[in-house]
Write a protein that holds these residues in place. Structure first.
Motif, PDB file in Angstrom:
ATOM      1  N   GLN A 109      26.871  17.636  18.712  1.00  0.00           N
ATOM      2  CA  GLN A 109      26.476  18.815  18.518  1.00  0.00           C
ATOM      3  C   GLN A 109      26.952  19.070  17.073  1.00  0.00           C
ATOM      4  N   ARG A 110      28.630  19.269  16.862  1.00  0.00           N
ATOM      5  CA  ARG A 110      29.391  19.914  15.498  1.00  0.00           C
ATOM      6  C   ARG A 110      27.912  19.381  14.523  1.00  0.00           C
ATOM      7  N   THR A 111      28.066  17.742  14.575  1.00  0.00           N
ATOM      8  CA  THR A 111      27.553  16.722  13.770  1.00  0.00           C
ATOM      9  C   THR A 111      26.174  17.328  13.038  1.00  0.00           C
ATOM     10  N   THR A 112      24.925  17.420  14.233  1.00  0.00           N
ATOM     11  CA  THR A 112      23.974  17.850  14.207  1.00  0.00           C
ATOM     12  C   THR A 112      23.360  19.257  13.788  1.00  0.00           C
ATOM     13  N   GLY A 113      24.846  19.922  14.521  1.00  0.00           N
ATOM     14  CA  GLY A 113      23.941  21.098  14.321  1.00  0.00           C
ATOM     15  C   GLY A 113      23.444  22.182  15.779  1.00  0.00           C
ATOM     16  N   LEU A 114      22.959  21.240  16.172  1.00  0.00           N
ATOM     17  CA  LEU A 114      22.064  21.112  17.786  1.00  0.00           C
ATOM     18  C   LEU A 114      23.109  21.333  18.695  1.00  0.00           C
ATOM     19  N   GLN A 115      22.264  22.734  19.917  1.00  0.00           N
ATOM     20  CA  GLN A 115      23.166  22.342  21.096  1.00  0.00           C
ATOM     21  C   GLN A 115      22.877  21.409  22.152  1.00  0.00           C
ATOM     22  N   VAL A 174      29.081   9.131  19.387  1.00  0.00           N
ATOM     23  CA  VAL A 174      28.717  10.240  18.823  1.00  0.00           C
ATOM     24  C   VAL A 174      27.157   9.524  18.111  1.00  0.00           C
ATOM     25  N   GLY A 175      26.869   8.641  17.775  1.00  0.00           N
ATOM     26  CA  GLY A 175      25.550   8.728  16.968  1.00  0.00           C
ATOM     27  C   GLY A 175      24.407   8.775  18.048  1.00  0.00           C
ATOM     28  N   ALA A 176      24.836   7.732  18.972  1.00  0.00           N
ATOM     29  CA  ALA A 176      23.706   7.962  19.722  1.00  0.00           C
ATOM     30  C   ALA A 176      23.269   9.026  20.412  1.00  0.00           C
ATOM     31  N   LEU A 177      24.197   9.544  20.715  1.00  0.00           N
ATOM     32  CA  LEU A 177      23.960  11.548  21.045  1.00  0.00           C
ATOM     33  C   LEU A 177      23.185  12.043  20.259  1.00  0.00           C
ATOM     34  N   ALA A 178      24.273  11.872  19.126  1.00  0.00           N
ATOM     35  CA  ALA A 178      23.163  12.942  17.447  1.00  0.00           C
ATOM     36  C   ALA A 178      21.802  12.787  17.618  1.00  0.00           C
ATOM     37  N   LYS A 237      18.910  14.958  18.291  1.00  0.00           N
ATOM     38  CA  LYS A 237      17.624  15.106  17.146  1.00  0.00           C
ATOM     39  C   LYS A 237      16.418  15.101  17.888  1.00  0.00           C
ATOM     40  N   THR A 238      16.543  14.230  18.314  1.00  0.00           N
ATOM     41  CA  THR A 238      15.289  13.593  19.086  1.00  0.00           C
ATOM     42  C   THR A 238      14.474  14.906  19.816  1.00  0.00           C
ATOM     43  N   THR A 239      15.019  15.138  21.030  1.00  0.00           N
ATOM     44  CA  THR A 239      15.062  16.887  21.406  1.00  0.00           C
ATOM     45  C   THR A 239      14.419  17.677  20.463  1.00  0.00           C
ATOM     46  N   ALA A 240      15.302  18.090  19.718  1.00  0.00           N
ATOM     47  CA  ALA A 240      14.873  19.278  18.730  1.00  0.00           C
ATOM     48  C   ALA A 240      12.902  18.913  18.422  1.00  0.00           C
ATOM     49  N   TYR A 241      13.467  17.302  17.613  1.00  0.00           N
ATOM     50  CA  TYR A 241      11.622  16.851  16.944  1.00  0.00           C
ATOM     51  C   TYR A 241      10.834  17.320  18.236  1.00  0.00           C
ATOM     52  N   LEU A 242      11.444  16.705  19.308  1.00  0.00           N
ATOM     53  CA  LEU A 242       9.923  16.589  20.387  1.00  0.00           C
ATOM     54  C   LEU A 242      10.351  18.464  20.554  1.00  0.00           C
ATOM     55  N   GLU A 243      10.992  19.359  20.518  1.00  0.00           N
ATOM     56  CA  GLU A 243      10.840  20.448  20.555  1.00  0.00           C
ATOM     57  C   GLU A 243       9.398  20.935  20.387  1.00  0.00           C
ATOM     58  N   ASP A 296      19.019   3.082  14.224  1.00  0.00           N
ATOM     59  CA  ASP A 296      19.921   4.142  13.885  1.00  0.00           C
ATOM     60  C   ASP A 296      20.146   4.933  13.277  1.00  0.00           C
ATOM     61  N   ASP A 297      18.520   5.255  12.722  1.00  0.00           N
ATOM     62  CA  ASP A 297      18.322   7.013  12.518  1.00  0.00           C
ATOM     63  C   ASP A 297      16.801   7.478  12.211  1.00  0.00           C
ATOM     64  N   PRO A 298      16.172   7.441  13.653  1.00  0.00           N
ATOM     65  CA  PRO A 298      14.540   7.275  14.202  1.00  0.00           C
ATOM     66  C   PRO A 298      14.246   9.009  13.690  1.00  0.00           C
ATOM     67  N   VAL A 299      14.751  10.043  13.853  1.00  0.00           N
ATOM     68  CA  VAL A 299      14.494  11.382  13.764  1.00  0.00           C
ATOM     69  C   VAL A 299      14.675  11.891  12.327  1.00  0.00           C
ATOM     70  N   PRO A 300      13.174  12.448  11.454  1.00  0.00           N
ATOM     71  CA  PRO A 300      12.099  12.194  11.653  1.00  0.00           C
ATOM     72  C   PRO A 300      11.589  10.730  11.411  1.00  0.00           C
ATOM     73  N   PRO A 301      10.788  10.470  12.540  1.00  0.00           N
ATOM     74  CA  PRO A 301       9.558   8.818  12.340  1.00  0.00           C
ATOM     75  C   PRO A 301       9.581   9.256  10.624  1.00  0.00           C
ATOM     76  N   PRO A 302       8.826   8.188  10.231  1.00  0.00           N
ATOM     77  CA  PRO A 302       8.676   7.779   8.899  1.00  0.00           C
ATOM     78  C   PRO A 302       6.981   7.548   8.218  1.00  0.00           C
ATOM     79  N   ALA A 303       6.881   8.517   7.408  1.00  0.00           N
ATOM     80  CA  ALA A 303       5.409   8.537   7.534  1.00  0.00           C
ATOM     81  C   ALA A 303       5.210   6.445   7.432  1.00  0.00           C
TER      82      ALA A 303
END
Length: 191
Positions: free
Chosen positions: A16-22, A58-62, A66-72, A118-125
């Motif tokens: 949560q600290r790493t991403t700034g998301l809760q 931590v990477g998987a949780l991050a 990020k996926t949750t925030a993106y889908l919101e 490793d870093d799926p969010v946001p999805p690439p064009a």
């Protein structure tokens, strides 16, 4: 010296600290995380291994955050149909990467690139798969790793050649690839 214990709440807070998301989409991951960490904490793993597990978790949780925030922000993504996906799973050194690359050689299919996993969010064009800054950073890291230890790739290729005569022969004869598919795979991997 006692092994450092990994605690789920601490790893969650770090993500949560790493991403700034809760907010996670749910806590459905928690039971599996607790079981995994209990097993890790039982062992006598070296500090380096514990540090790697910590970073991976931590990477998987991050990524989940990020996926949750993106889908919101992009709820229409949840309405897109996903028809007949193919998942490739396996233990290390069993050919899963090769199979994934073979599937990706089919123009009607697409396999995620390592950096996307490793870093799926946001999805690439679609037109930025190889130029996205995350792709370029991963490529730079891999080049540095190979420059530091070129014997790894040489040993792998040497083992294939010793057993099968050539990499080409292995792909054509052992894996029964069609020559056209082999050429597409070669273009994808060597350009």
């Amino acid at each position: 010296m006692a092994q450092q214990q990994l605690v789920a709440d601490e790893l969650i807070e770090e993500a949560q600290r790493t991403t700034g998301l809760q907010r996670f989409d749910s806590d459905s991951f928690r039971e599996g995380l607790e079981i995994f960490l209990a097993d890790v904490n039982k062992g006598q793993a070296p500090e380096a291994a514990i540090a790697r597990v910590r970073g991976d978790v931590v990477g998987a949780l991050a990524n989940r955050l990020k996926t949750t925030a993106y889908l919101e922000q992009q709820p229409q993504m949840l309405q897109r149909p996903i028809e007949r996906p193919v998942f490739v799973f396996g233990i290390p050194r069993t050919g899963t990467t090769l199979l994934s690359n073979l599937l990706a050689a089919d123009p009607a299919r697409r396999s995620p690139l390592t950096w996307e996993i490793d870093d799926p969010v946001p999805p690439p064009a679609k037109d930025a798969l190889y130029t996205d800054p995350r792709a370029l950073a991963r490529l730079d890291m891999e080049r540095k790793m190979l420059a530091a230890r070129p014997e790894y790739i040489l040993a792998s290729l040497g083992a294939i050649e010793a057993r099968h005569g050539s990499v080409r022969k292995y792909l054509l004869d052992e894996l029964a690839l069609e020559p056209a598919l082999l050429e597409r795979l070669r273009e994808r991997l060597l350009t």
